[in-house]
Design a protein around this motif. Structure first.
Motif, PDB file in Angstrom:
ATOM      1  N   GLU A  55       0.765  -1.155  -0.076  1.00 19.45           N
ATOM      2  CA  GLU A  55      -0.038  -0.072   0.079  1.00 19.45           C
ATOM      3  C   GLU A  55       0.770   1.375  -0.076  1.00 19.45           C
ATOM      4  OE1 GLU A  55      -3.241   0.217  -0.218  1.00 19.45           O
ATOM      5  OE2 GLU A  55      -3.481  -2.148  -0.119  1.00 19.45           O
ATOM      6  N   LYS A  56       2.276   1.090   0.043  1.00 14.13           N
ATOM      7  CA  LYS A  56       2.907   2.469   0.230  1.00 14.13           C
ATOM      8  C   LYS A  56       2.723   3.269   1.597  1.00 14.13           C
ATOM      9  CE  LYS A  56       4.492   1.093  -3.675  1.00 14.13           C
ATOM     10  NZ  LYS A  56       5.649  -0.024  -3.700  1.00 14.13           N
ATOM     11  N   ARG A  57       1.922   2.880   2.454  1.00 11.65           N
ATOM     12  CA  ARG A  57       1.607   3.323   3.655  1.00 11.65           C
ATOM     13  C   ARG A  57       1.332   2.354   4.703  1.00 11.65           C
ATOM     14  NH1 ARG A  57      -3.730   3.358   4.580  1.00 11.65           N
ATOM     15  NH2 ARG A  57      -5.008   2.920   2.788  1.00 11.65           N
ATOM     16  N   TRP A  58       1.382   2.645   6.007  1.00  8.92           N
ATOM     17  CA  TRP A  58       0.893   1.778   7.055  1.00  8.92           C
ATOM     18  C   TRP A  58      -0.505   1.982   7.015  1.00  8.92           C
ATOM     19  CZ3 TRP A  58       4.064  -1.706   8.912  1.00  8.92           C
ATOM     20  CH2 TRP A  58       5.658  -1.520   8.799  1.00  8.92           C
ATOM     21  N   PRO A  59      -1.258   0.985   6.748  1.00 10.51           N
ATOM     22  CA  PRO A  59      -2.727   0.788   6.988  1.00 10.51           C
ATOM     23  C   PRO A  59      -3.251   0.715   8.476  1.00 10.51           C
ATOM     24  CG  PRO A  59      -1.833  -1.549   6.465  1.00 10.51           C
ATOM     25  CD  PRO A  59      -0.744  -0.811   6.492  1.00 10.51           C
ATOM     26  N   ILE A  60      -3.719   1.703   8.818  1.00  5.53           N
ATOM     27  CA  ILE A  60      -4.335   2.096  10.256  1.00  5.53           C
ATOM     28  C   ILE A  60      -4.908   0.888  10.743  1.00  5.53           C
ATOM     29  CG2 ILE A  60      -5.706   3.492  11.765  1.00  5.53           C
ATOM     30  CD1 ILE A  60      -3.598   4.949  10.384  1.00  5.53           C
TER      31      ILE A  60
END
Length: 198
Positions: free
Chosen positions: A59-64
């Motif tokens: 996702e190119k980010r940390w999924p909350i």
């Protein structure tokens, strides 16, 4: 051509994300059946710890939400193994789902639908759309918490673990699918992906 490629990539990413979410549960189920709840919990912790960085790469980010869930797997799973008491890992889904429900509900009270910052990149909804979607997910998280309470308090451990894969997870997928009419109705813009031919 590029549109088809983008659609295929999006479908593949969703498939990988589903596998990352379901994978630790499958390993938990298998390990519990072979070696018991404590080994199963240990493997669940390790599998979750591996899945989270994979989410980050995908996702190119940390999924909350997976990140919060993973934190509670580590804490409650660790307590389960340390104290040799499986009550902690059984309570984890109840606490996590209630936490999500309370946070989303509090956002609604302050007229801030908190699903928007989480999923605003994927969905473009009107203010009313975000409010209704957040309200529905708030209630659903409490339903999941109630289902978990019923399952772990009234059924054997094996049945409780199976319910994670064969009841709670499918319920979540069905519930998400049932939100499509709302997304279609409250889409903000002319590029509504839920309208045929858009």
């Amino acid at each position: 051509m590029s549109t088809e490629k983008t659609g295929e990539e999006g479908g593949a990413r969703k498939l990988y994300a589903t596998a990352l979410e379901l994978g630790p549960l499958v390993l938990f189920f298998i390990a519990n059946g072979r070696w018991g709840i404590y080994w199963g919990t240990g493997i669940f912790i390790v599998a979750t710890a591996i899945a989270l960085p994979c989410y980050r790469l995908l996702e190119k980010r940390w999924p909350i939400m997976p990140l919060v869930g993973g934190f509670f797997v580590l804490v409650f799973g660790g307590l389960t193994i340390w104290l040799q008491d499986d009550t902690f890992i059984k309570l984890k889904p109840t606490i996590v789902n209630c936490l999500f429900g309370v946070i989303l509900g509090a956002g609604l009270l302050f007229k801030k639908p908190l699903l928007k910052p989480l999923f605003g990149a994927a969905f473009k909804l009107t203010g009313e759309g975000w409010r209704l979607l957040t309200m529905r997910w708030t209630l659903f998280f409490f339903v999941l918490a109630a289902v978990n309470e019923v399952m772990w308090r009234n059924f054997p451990t094996d049945t409780w673990i199976a319910s994670k894969m064969f009841l709670s997870f499918p319920l979540t997928l069905v519930f998400a699918f049932l939100q499509i009419p709302l997304l279609k109705r409250h889409w903000d813009g002319d590029d509504n992906p839920f309208v045929r031919g858009s």
